[in-house]
Scaffold this motif. Structure first.
Motif, PDB file in Angstrom:
ATOM      1  N   LEU A 202      54.304  37.227  44.687  1.00  0.00           N
ATOM      2  CA  LEU A 202      53.261  38.053  45.287  1.00  0.00           C
ATOM      3  C   LEU A 202      53.672  39.509  45.172  1.00  0.00           C
ATOM      4  O   LEU A 202      54.762  39.879  45.605  1.00  0.00           O
ATOM      5  CB  LEU A 202      53.058  37.674  46.755  1.00  0.00           C
ATOM      6  CG  LEU A 202      52.194  38.610  47.600  1.00  0.00           C
ATOM      7  CD1 LEU A 202      50.767  38.678  47.072  1.00  0.00           C
ATOM      8  CD2 LEU A 202      52.189  38.167  49.069  1.00  0.00           C
ATOM      9  N   ILE A 203      52.796  40.334  44.597  1.00  0.00           N
ATOM     10  CA  ILE A 203      53.060  41.768  44.442  1.00  0.00           C
ATOM     11  C   ILE A 203      51.956  42.523  45.160  1.00  0.00           C
ATOM     12  O   ILE A 203      50.776  42.396  44.823  1.00  0.00           O
ATOM     13  CB  ILE A 203      53.102  42.174  42.953  1.00  0.00           C
ATOM     14  CG1 ILE A 203      54.158  41.351  42.216  1.00  0.00           C
ATOM     15  CG2 ILE A 203      53.405  43.663  42.825  1.00  0.00           C
ATOM     16  CD1 ILE A 203      54.175  41.598  40.709  1.00  0.00           C
ATOM     17  N   GLU A 204      52.312  43.308  46.166  1.00  0.00           N
ATOM     18  CA  GLU A 204      51.341  44.059  46.951  1.00  0.00           C
ATOM     19  C   GLU A 204      51.276  45.507  46.478  1.00  0.00           C
ATOM     20  O   GLU A 204      52.220  46.033  45.886  1.00  0.00           O
ATOM     21  CB  GLU A 204      51.720  43.993  48.431  1.00  0.00           C
ATOM     22  CG  GLU A 204      51.714  42.579  48.985  1.00  0.00           C
ATOM     23  CD  GLU A 204      52.290  42.488  50.383  1.00  0.00           C
ATOM     24  OE1 GLU A 204      53.476  42.859  50.554  1.00  0.00           O
ATOM     25  OE2 GLU A 204      51.568  42.063  51.315  1.00  0.00           O
ATOM     26  N   GLY A 205      50.142  46.168  46.760  1.00  0.00           N
ATOM     27  CA  GLY A 205      49.979  47.563  46.404  1.00  0.00           C
ATOM     28  C   GLY A 205      49.554  47.792  44.971  1.00  0.00           C
ATOM     29  O   GLY A 205      49.729  48.888  44.434  1.00  0.00           O
ATOM     30  N   VAL A 206      48.948  46.781  44.335  1.00  0.00           N
ATOM     31  CA  VAL A 206      48.486  46.900  42.942  1.00  0.00           C
ATOM     32  C   VAL A 206      47.000  46.575  42.899  1.00  0.00           C
ATOM     33  O   VAL A 206      46.595  45.468  43.253  1.00  0.00           O
ATOM     34  CB  VAL A 206      49.259  45.959  42.003  1.00  0.00           C
ATOM     35  CG1 VAL A 206      48.640  45.982  40.609  1.00  0.00           C
ATOM     36  CG2 VAL A 206      50.725  46.362  41.935  1.00  0.00           C
ATOM     37  N   ARG A 207      46.203  47.526  42.468  1.00  0.00           N
ATOM     38  CA  ARG A 207      44.756  47.329  42.370  1.00  0.00           C
ATOM     39  C   ARG A 207      44.355  47.041  40.928  1.00  0.00           C
ATOM     40  O   ARG A 207      44.731  47.771  40.003  1.00  0.00           O
ATOM     41  CB  ARG A 207      44.010  48.568  42.855  1.00  0.00           C
ATOM     42  CG  ARG A 207      42.485  48.392  42.830  1.00  0.00           C
ATOM     43  CD  ARG A 207      41.762  49.616  43.358  1.00  0.00           C
ATOM     44  NE  ARG A 207      42.173  49.944  44.710  1.00  0.00           N
ATOM     45  CZ  ARG A 207      41.790  49.270  45.789  1.00  0.00           C
ATOM     46  NH1 ARG A 207      41.013  48.203  45.668  1.00  0.00           N
ATOM     47  NH2 ARG A 207      42.187  49.638  46.985  1.00  0.00           N
ATOM     48  N   VAL A 208      43.591  45.980  40.732  1.00  0.00           N
ATOM     49  CA  VAL A 208      43.052  45.647  39.407  1.00  0.00           C
ATOM     50  C   VAL A 208      41.767  46.430  39.198  1.00  0.00           C
ATOM     51  O   VAL A 208      40.886  46.452  40.068  1.00  0.00           O
ATOM     52  CB  VAL A 208      42.805  44.132  39.286  1.00  0.00           C
ATOM     53  CG1 VAL A 208      42.038  43.806  38.011  1.00  0.00           C
ATOM     54  CG2 VAL A 208      44.126  43.371  39.335  1.00  0.00           C
ATOM     55  N   THR A 209      41.649  47.067  38.037  1.00  0.00           N
ATOM     56  CA  THR A 209      40.476  47.892  37.734  1.00  0.00           C
ATOM     57  C   THR A 209      39.618  47.336  36.611  1.00  0.00           C
ATOM     58  O   THR A 209      38.508  47.821  36.399  1.00  0.00           O
ATOM     59  CB  THR A 209      40.911  49.318  37.377  1.00  0.00           C
ATOM     60  OG1 THR A 209      41.804  49.277  36.251  1.00  0.00           O
ATOM     61  CG2 THR A 209      41.619  49.980  38.553  1.00  0.00           C
ATOM     62  N   GLY A 210      40.098  46.338  35.877  1.00  0.00           N
ATOM     63  CA  GLY A 210      39.260  45.780  34.829  1.00  0.00           C
ATOM     64  C   GLY A 210      39.991  44.774  33.970  1.00  0.00           C
ATOM     65  O   GLY A 210      41.220  44.651  34.030  1.00  0.00           O
ATOM     66  N   LEU A 211      39.217  44.038  33.185  1.00  0.00           N
ATOM     67  CA  LEU A 211      39.740  43.072  32.221  1.00  0.00           C
ATOM     68  C   LEU A 211      39.138  43.365  30.857  1.00  0.00           C
ATOM     69  O   LEU A 211      37.987  43.806  30.750  1.00  0.00           O
ATOM     70  CB  LEU A 211      39.369  41.637  32.607  1.00  0.00           C
ATOM     71  CG  LEU A 211      40.235  40.888  33.625  1.00  0.00           C
ATOM     72  CD1 LEU A 211      40.058  41.484  35.003  1.00  0.00           C
ATOM     73  CD2 LEU A 211      39.865  39.410  33.631  1.00  0.00           C
ATOM     74  N   SER A 212      39.889  43.090  29.827  1.00  0.00           N
ATOM     75  CA  SER A 212      39.368  43.236  28.468  1.00  0.00           C
ATOM     76  C   SER A 212      40.041  42.209  27.572  1.00  0.00           C
ATOM     77  O   SER A 212      41.041  41.591  27.941  1.00  0.00           O
ATOM     78  CB  SER A 212      39.610  44.650  27.934  1.00  0.00           C
ATOM     79  OG  SER A 212      40.991  44.952  27.880  1.00  0.00           O
ATOM     80  N   GLY A 213      39.471  42.044  26.388  1.00  0.00           N
ATOM     81  CA  GLY A 213      40.037  41.120  25.418  1.00  0.00           C
ATOM     82  C   GLY A 213      39.713  39.691  25.751  1.00  0.00           C
ATOM     83  O   GLY A 213      38.559  39.311  25.948  1.00  0.00           O
ATOM     84  N   GLY A 214      40.743  38.871  25.842  1.00  0.00           N
ATOM     85  CA  GLY A 214      40.575  37.443  26.078  1.00  0.00           C
ATOM     86  C   GLY A 214      41.534  36.664  25.203  1.00  0.00           C
ATOM     87  O   GLY A 214      41.748  37.004  24.041  1.00  0.00           O
ATOM     88  N   ASN A 215      42.110  35.627  25.779  1.00  0.00           N
ATOM     89  CA  ASN A 215      43.009  34.711  25.069  1.00  0.00           C
ATOM     90  C   ASN A 215      44.176  35.414  24.360  1.00  0.00           C
ATOM     91  O   ASN A 215      44.336  35.285  23.150  1.00  0.00           O
ATOM     92  CB  ASN A 215      42.205  33.875  24.069  1.00  0.00           C
ATOM     93  CG  ASN A 215      43.006  32.682  23.560  1.00  0.00           C
ATOM     94  OD1 ASN A 215      43.853  32.157  24.269  1.00  0.00           O
ATOM     95  ND2 ASN A 215      42.754  32.263  22.331  1.00  0.00           N
ATOM     96  N   PRO A 216      45.091  36.081  25.065  1.00  0.00           N
ATOM     97  CA  PRO A 216      45.091  36.289  26.517  1.00  0.00           C
ATOM     98  C   PRO A 216      44.250  37.502  26.915  1.00  0.00           C
ATOM     99  O   PRO A 216      43.823  38.287  26.064  1.00  0.00           O
ATOM    100  CB  PRO A 216      46.568  36.525  26.818  1.00  0.00           C
ATOM    101  CG  PRO A 216      47.061  37.231  25.595  1.00  0.00           C
ATOM    102  CD  PRO A 216      46.315  36.610  24.451  1.00  0.00           C
TER     103      PRO A 216
END
Length: 508
Positions: A202-216
């Motif tokens: 678990l890592i706190e203090g990290v905000r996700v702002t978006g996803l791109s690509g795929g696989n991975p």
């Protein structure tokens, strides 16, 4: 009188643990791994339950949380872990088959048992109580009777309840034995300990702002980018993923809770968890406070960004509690936000065009304890290759005219708000707003939001950074709230919650 609720939304559960209220991360973000097996976004009941089950199944989940574990809806719920859920089942039955409703109940039943067993294994208190649904009006009584009918059809042992233990007259009441009430931060503590015991992170203090690509997938965060083979968005509503139609079909609801010293004459060991089905719903339960038992009174719900003064909603709830229970001065007050879908049935599973590798759960409609755990288990099973049968029935219920009408109404309402609010802002007004007040006014390049909080006047864009909704001032929590999908911002434009991933820009 109840004081204004601070925008950082400290709840009783946080205050009792003598920790500062969760706030947007201001310290440098911690280091992230460059690649992960499964990234879980959000450390509430849903995300942590999914991560625990994945870790038990041999996967290597990493959970990231923008604030701290339990800082979102989980840490602000009234924490009833119940299968009797107000009018929830009859609303689903309007849109889905009896089989789908039974599957929904089964997901809750499994989640409830799994979560409570885990809490007991980690010595976190669980209080068993009957759950009571009641009404004080004739219209509410009809809803109570209908809920009993649908619940029995779904296999719940509903009892007609005459001696329900409430200190006022009711027109109808039903009950379900052996339900539970908990401290939600105790649930978070148990989940966190179990995750760490199985080498999850678990890592706190990290905000996700978006996803791109795929696989991975390439996941963009406040601490940099990382790659993930699979992603679980346990954020109430999908964030940073443009294929998430669930945002367009959802409505954010805000409700309030006030904790009072327990009035004399109420036995905290026998007082039932209660919820009314009248026009103004009221939620009741007891809890263990810092220095004394407390009575928790919840309700006064409304769509986010609508319904006028939020301070008036809180005052209405306080007045009701004083009239019906003779309570004293409140110890804590706070608010919570949840989402419901136009289709009534919650969405649990893979998002479109993600090829089964980006999953989310949304549409809990204020019942996220048992269902949150159940949803986490379903999503973990999807990635482990063994999705349970009740998940299939929930996902494949036939869309009917109720769904079409609800979806159409929701989309029309969204479009109407975008147009009306953009042309309806006031002209620029001279002078700063009074303390604790805000207004939307016409700016040189669009609506701007001006407010004064703690003596500081701020002017920011009044256009939500998610899909462009014009914000409304929340005078109870002194925040800017979006009526479209529930994104919220502090007076200086810092994002608080919702699907928006960026802060509001300052405007001179």
């Amino acid at each position: 009188m109840v004081k204004p609720i601070p925008a950082d939304r400290e709840s009783m559960w946080w205050a009792m643990r003598e920790q500062p209220a969760p706030t947007p991360a201001s310290e440098p973000s911690p280091a992230l791994p460059s690649a992960v097996d499964v990234l879980v976004i959000g450390a509430g009941v849903t995300g942590l339950s999914a991560a625990v089950e994945l870790a038990r199944g041999g996967r290597h989940p990493v959970v990231v949380e923008a604030w701290r574990a339990g800082a979102g809806a989980t840490g602000h719920t009234t924490a009833k872990v119940s299968l009797l859920q107000g009018a929830r089942l009859q609303r689903i039955r309007q849109h889905a088959s009896a089989e789908a409703v039974r599957s929904y109940v089964e997901a809750n039943r499994i989640g409830q048992g799994w979560l409570l067993d885990l809490m007991r294994a980690h010595s976190e208190p669980v209080q068993t109580r009957p759950a009571v649904t009641y009404a004080v009006s004739d219209e509410g009584a009809q809803r109570v009777h209908r809920e009993a009918e649908v619940a029995r059809e779904a296999g719940l042992e509903i009892m007609d309840e005459a001696a329900h233990g409430l200190p006022f007259t009711t027109t109808a009441a039903i009950s379900l034995a052996d339900q539970a009430q908990v401290d939600p931060m105790g649930a978070v503590a148990a989940l966190r300990a179990e995750l760490e015991a199985h080498e999850g992170e678990l890592i706190e203090g990290v905000r996700v702002t978006g996803l791109s690509g795929g696989n991975p997938w390439t996941v963009h965060t406040s601490a940099g980018d990382l790659r993930a083979d699979a992603v679980i968005m346990a954020t109430q509503t999908p964030v940073g993923f443009r294929g998430a139609a669930q945002n367009a079909l959802s409505q954010a609801k805000r409700s309030y809770a006030i904790a009072y010293p327990l009035p004399s004459g109420i036995d905290p060991e026998s007082f039932p968890m209660s919820l009314s089905l009248d026009a103004s719903a009221r939620s009741l339960r007891t809890a263990v406070g810092s220095d004394c038992p407390v009575l928790l009174v919840g309700g006064a719900g409304h769509p986010v960004g609508e319904g006028g003064s939020t301070t008036a909603h809180v005052a209405e709830l306080d007045t009701w509690a004083r009239e019906h229970f003779g309570v004293g001065e409140p110890l804590w007050s706070w608010s919570a936000q949840d989402y419901l879908l136009a289709t009534a049935m919650p969405f649990i599973g893979a998002l479109p065009v993600s090829h089964g590798t980006v999953l989310t759960a949304t549409g809990y409609d204020k019942w996220g304890m048992a269902l949150g755990a159940g949803a986490g288990l379903i999503m973990a099973a999807d990635l482990l290759g063994g999705s349970p049968g009740h998940a299939t029935a929930m996902r494949h219920h036939v869309t009917g005219w109720h769904d079409a009408a609800s979806i159409g109404a929701q989309v029309a309402k969204t479009l109407e708000r975008i147009v009306r609010d953009r042309v309806g802002s006031t002209k620029a007004d001279e002078g700063a707003p009074a303390e604790g007040q805000g207004r939307v006014e016409q700016g040189p390049i669009g609506p701007r939001a001006v407010s004064t909080v703690d003596g500081r006047t701020c002017s920011v864009s009044a256009v939500c950074t998610h899909l462009g909704g014009v914000l409304a001032w929340n005078d109870a929590e002194r925040s800017w709230d979006c009526p479209l999908h529930g994104s919220r911002f502090t007076s200086d434009g810092t994002r608080l919650e919702g699907p928006a991933t960026a802060d509001l820009a300052p405007v001179d």
